[in-house]
Design an enzyme around this catalytic site. Structure first.
Site, PDB file in Angstrom:
ATOM      1  N   GLU A  53       0.451  10.874  -2.747  1.00 22.87           N
ATOM      2  CA  GLU A  53       1.435  11.424  -1.797  1.00 22.87           C
ATOM      3  C   GLU A  53       1.834  12.856  -2.163  1.00 22.87           C
ATOM      4  OE1 GLU A  53       4.479   8.370  -1.825  1.00 22.87           O
ATOM      5  OE2 GLU A  53       3.417   7.238  -0.291  1.00 22.87           O
TER       6      GLU A  53
ATOM      7  N   GLU B 171      -1.915   2.140   0.606  1.00 23.44           N
ATOM      8  CA  GLU B 171      -0.618   1.502   0.395  1.00 23.44           C
ATOM      9  C   GLU B 171      -0.095   1.060   1.745  1.00 23.44           C
ATOM     10  OE1 GLU B 171       2.490   3.479  -1.783  1.00 23.44           O
ATOM     11  OE2 GLU B 171       1.045   4.399  -3.158  1.00 23.44           O
TER      12      GLU B 171
HETATM   13  C1  BG6 Z   1       4.975   4.939  -2.031  1.00 25.45           C
HETATM   14  C2  BG6 Z   1       4.698   5.174  -3.496  1.00 25.45           C
HETATM   15  O1  BG6 Z   1       5.509   6.059  -1.472  1.00 25.45           O
HETATM   16  O2  BG6 Z   1       5.908   3.956  -1.726  1.00 25.45           O
HETATM   17  C3  BG6 Z   1       4.783   3.927  -4.347  1.00 25.45           C
HETATM   18  O3  BG6 Z   1       3.425   5.769  -3.655  1.00 25.45           O
HETATM   19  C4  BG6 Z   1       6.026   3.159  -3.960  1.00 25.45           C
HETATM   20  O4  BG6 Z   1       4.767   4.301  -5.701  1.00 25.45           O
HETATM   21  C5  BG6 Z   1       5.932   2.763  -2.488  1.00 25.45           C
HETATM   22  O5  BG6 Z   1       6.290   2.064  -4.763  1.00 25.45           O
HETATM   23  C6  BG6 Z   1       7.087   1.926  -1.968  1.00 25.45           C
HETATM   24  O6  BG6 Z   1       8.300   2.571  -2.224  1.00 25.45           O
HETATM   25  P1  BG6 Z   1       9.463   1.836  -3.000  1.00 25.45           P
HETATM   26  O7  BG6 Z   1      10.513   2.852  -3.208  1.00 25.45           O
HETATM   27  O8  BG6 Z   1       9.885   0.708  -2.131  1.00 25.45           O
HETATM   28  O9  BG6 Z   1       8.861   1.347  -4.282  1.00 25.45           O
END
Ligand code: BG6
Length: 490
Positions: A192, A386
């Site tokens: 990101e 993701e």
């Molecule tokens: C993404 C990141 O933006 O979101 C991850 O690359 C992160 O590292 C994921 O865990 C979800 O966000 P959060 O804050 O719910 O863990």
């Protein structure tokens, strides 16, 4: 064209995790402190004990560096993947994973970032990890930088603001290519990369207090430019060193819709989406977009470049594009419009969408729109690296976790992925975030759970850390076994 229910042959189904959110073992086997190791737990309600430890300034950072405990810093604990990785990989293999996206903790390999020789214990850990993945037939996808740069580089150089950090990163990446290139074909340079504007310290070690007053944004753009150049340089090295390598960029896809068809809403939305595409434009097309350069000029932001930088960017573009997708949001010219949180953003609430326990708006169709939009713009293979739903899971009286809401979330997103593929998008893989509960990047909570596998640990680190399958475990296993066809038989 005849459509089948299955995803394309060889589709890479799997999951994604990051070193700083799972490994723990923050102070053993020679590991140095990373920026993640001083990130405190942020409870939903304000809590003075935790708030007192948030390290956002130099004094707080110093205090955190001197603290020998993990009390306030959940990422120091992770989920103890460092010691339990065999058990976790076995469960991923049982689900049928074709791939697993991990990251390599830079500070486990180069504790301060400046050493000339890599830490042999760190190298050994990743060798063992990759060997085990190979034994289980799981293809690794590796991110070189996922919110975990050595803290020492942040403090000494103000992170990526200083061009010197490019050299340290190139050294680290080359050690990774030399050591692990035999196991790893898919590499991502920066997780990101666009997030630098939302959290400069976490993404790039930039400490606001170190900037000259009024030049904070200028410094963030400079740090971003250095990451772009570093990404291009290591893409070149990977291409030279590893046969059949595929190097990718990684973008937070923040899909934004106009709240209404009022031209003002449409223009604001278009500009948000242009800004969101900027990062992939540089990494896939190899140049700063003219509109962005003009925007920077109008804002009085000047990025210092070496004479060769533009050439380096142009000559060393990535082979594929990856992105995270969790939610979408709306945009409006009405400053009173209701807002709701998303992935490190606050967007305008879309009245057509439901939301998670954390207020992130659930929008499967937005994933299809994103896929089509990105593919049309870049025309390179893509992976979703993701996607998932953070939820408060509870253990039922039968001792199990019935996470139907998570299954519903994934099912709806997978169907939209299939539609995008059928419409011509070249999607080659999907890794869910996260296949196992882990420490949240944004809030450092354990209670914000994403996994198909439950980890018995709470926000304060209490618990056995034992693993347990949720209902979604069997469901995802069936989807992978049938290469997606089971989606349409339910
Ligand atoms: C993404 C990141 O933006 O979101 C991850 O690359 C992160 O590292 C994921 O865990 C979800 O966000 P959060 O804050 O719910 O863990």
């Amino acid at each position: 064209m005849q459509q089948t229910k299955q995803f394309p042959k060889g589709f890479l189904w799997g999951g994604a995790i990051a070193a700083n959110q799972v490994e723990g073992a923050w102070n053993i086997d020679g590991k140095g402190l990373s920026v993640a190791d001083i990130d405190t737990y942020k409870p939903k309600a304000s809590n003075k004990d935790y708030n007192a430890h948030v390290a956002t300034n130099l004094e707080g950072i110093k205090k955190a560096m001197e603290d020998p405990t993990d009390t306030w810093y959940p990422k120091r604990r992770g989920i103890d993947f460092y010691h339990r990785y065999k058990e976790d990989l076995a469960m991923f293999a049982e689900m049928g994973f074709k791939t697993l996206r991990i990251s390599i903790a830079w500070s486990r390999v180069f504790p301060t970032g400046e050493e000339l020789e890599a830490n042999s214990e760190g190298i050994k850990f990743y060798h063992n990890l990759f060997k085990e993945m190979k034994r289980l037939g799981i293809e690794p996808i590796v991110t070189l930088s996922h919110y975990e740069m050595p803290l020492a580089l942040s403090v000494k150089y103000n992170g990526w603001v200083d061009r010197q950090v490019i050299d340290y990163f190139v050294r680290f990446a080359n050690v990774c290519f030399d050591e692990f290139g035999q196991y790893v074909k898919y590499w991502l340079t920066f997780n990101e990369i666009d997030s630098i504007h939302r959290h400069p310290f976490k993404t790039a070690g930039v400490i606001e207090e170190k900037s000259v007053a009024g030049e904070e944004i200028q410094d963030v753009y400079q740090a971003l430019h250095h990451q772009f150049v570093a990404s291009a340089l290591v893409t070149k090295d990977a291409h030279e060193k590893i046969p059949e390598v595929m190097v990718g960029c990684m973008l937070t896809k923040l899909m934004t819709y106009p709240l209404t068809c009022a031209p003002q809403d449409v223009e604001l939305t278009m500009k948000k989406n242009l800004e969101n595409n900027f990062y992939a434009d540089v990494q896939v097309k190899g140049e700063y977009p003219r509109l962005i350069e003009c925007h920077l000029k109008n804002k009085g932001i000047h990025i210092a470049m070496e004479p060769d930088d533009r050439h380096i960017l142009k000559e060393n573009t990535v082979d594929f594009l990856t992105f995270s997708y969790y939610m979408s949001m709306a945009e409006s010219g009405d400053s009173e419009a209701e807002r709701t949180p998303g992935n490190t953003v606050l967007g305008v609430k879309n009245p057509y969408l439901p939301e998670t326990d954390w207020g992130w708006q659930i929008d499967p169709q937005g994933l299809k729109i994103s896929l089509i939009d990105l593919y049309d713009r870049y025309q390179v293979p893509m992976m979703i690296v993701e996607n998932g739903m953070g939820a408060m899971d509870t253990i039922s009286s039968d001792g199990k976790i019935h996470d139907d809401y998570r299954i519903d979330y994934f099912r709806a997103h997978f169907k939209q992925m299939k539609e995008a593929i059928d419409e011509g998008v070249d999607l080659i893989g999907y890794t869910s975030w996260a296949p196992i509960d882990l420490v949240s990047a944004g809030t450092s909570q354990m209670s914000k759970r994403y996994g198909f596998i439950y980890v018995d640990a709470d926000d304060e680190g209490n618990g056995s850390y034992d693993r347990m399958k949720k209902d979604s475990f069997d469901w995802y296993q069936k989807i992978i076994q049938t290469n997606g066809a089971a989606l349409f038989d339910e």
